[in-house]
Design an enzyme around this catalytic site. Sequence first.
Site, PDB file in Angstrom:
ATOM      1  N   SER A 152      -8.673  23.207 -10.719  1.00 31.57           N
ATOM      2  CA  SER A 152      -9.057  22.351  -9.590  1.00 31.57           C
ATOM      3  C   SER A 152      -8.108  22.659  -8.430  1.00 31.57           C
ATOM      4  O   SER A 152      -7.047  23.274  -8.650  1.00 31.57           O
ATOM      5  CB  SER A 152      -8.874  20.882 -10.023  1.00 31.57           C
ATOM      6  N   TYR A 159      -4.072  14.209 -14.681  1.00 31.88           N
ATOM      7  CA  TYR A 159      -5.039  15.206 -14.200  1.00 31.88           C
ATOM      8  C   TYR A 159      -4.323  16.362 -13.508  1.00 31.88           C
ATOM      9  O   TYR A 159      -4.560  17.537 -13.798  1.00 31.88           O
ATOM     10  CB  TYR A 159      -6.032  14.525 -13.249  1.00 31.88           C
TER      11      TYR A 159
END
Length: 264
Positions: free
Chosen positions: A146, A159
Amino acid sequence: MENSDTSRYAFVTGATSGIGLAIARKLAQHGYNILYNGFGDDALIVKLQEEFEKVYKVRAHYLPGDLTKQDDIERTCQEILKINKTGVDVLVNNAGFQYVSPVQDFPVEKWNDMISVMLTAPFIFIKHLLPGMLEKGWGRIINISSVHGQVASKDKTAYVSAKHGIIGLTKTVALETAGTGVTCNALCPGWVGTELFWKQVRAKAKDQGIAEEEAKNNIVSAKQPSGETVEEDHLGEAVLFMCSQAASQMTGSCLTIDGGWLAQ
Ligand code: NAD
């Protein structure tokens, strides 16, 4: 599209929705037999199975498993090697989920689950499936990281840690496999309009008492100068490129597709 090479296999985790499903569809369209994992009810699994087999004319195997559980991850590896003894040609570590909380309130169980799904599972899949790729002298490992693998946002400790971690894993595996015909790369999307994204939009809309469309625009434009989300299908195309001959010298890289997020 007709499947011209019936011997190639791709395993995509978290392929029952969003980015993983778009990638699985794109690979199936290009003749890869699809092994797929992810949560979903029986009706969805049957529908996807039929789509892969009837529309794209490839073999498809659903491999149920909760990637927060090491036993499920190991069992999935054994099932893959039973289906095809040299494993897969393409491994896409995509499954993931988001949880948002200030670090001091972040539950340790949630941290462990997120690290398991987005870092430990990819490590174990690579560990078990790389030998078959090395034996064949060809393989593609694609880890869905990401922009949060390269920069942080507050309240996303697990995350951001998992997504930074998988870039480290990507680079290390790339060094260990350099010159073997196997490549290992990361794909780093910005906002993509999937369920993972919409859950955050709905939470923000509720929190601030605003319409979902307004919350969506605020979330996207706060980070992404283009003001637009990335399309899942475009990420599928990026994975196809990473599987192509043209990408044979691309390894240990992060391919960022983020509407300008990281350019700032
Ligand atoms: P999504 O919610 O649509 O799909 C997530 C997939 O992972 C689903 O198939 C789900 O069943 C599976 N999954 C979640 N937990 C699992 C578990 N414990 N065991 C097995 N499968 C599990 O979300 P998405 O946006 O398509 O996310 C896919 C990947 O892309 C994730 O790794 C995510 O971090 C990454 N990503 C998403 C965005 C975004 O804005 N949507 C941006 C960058 C990266």
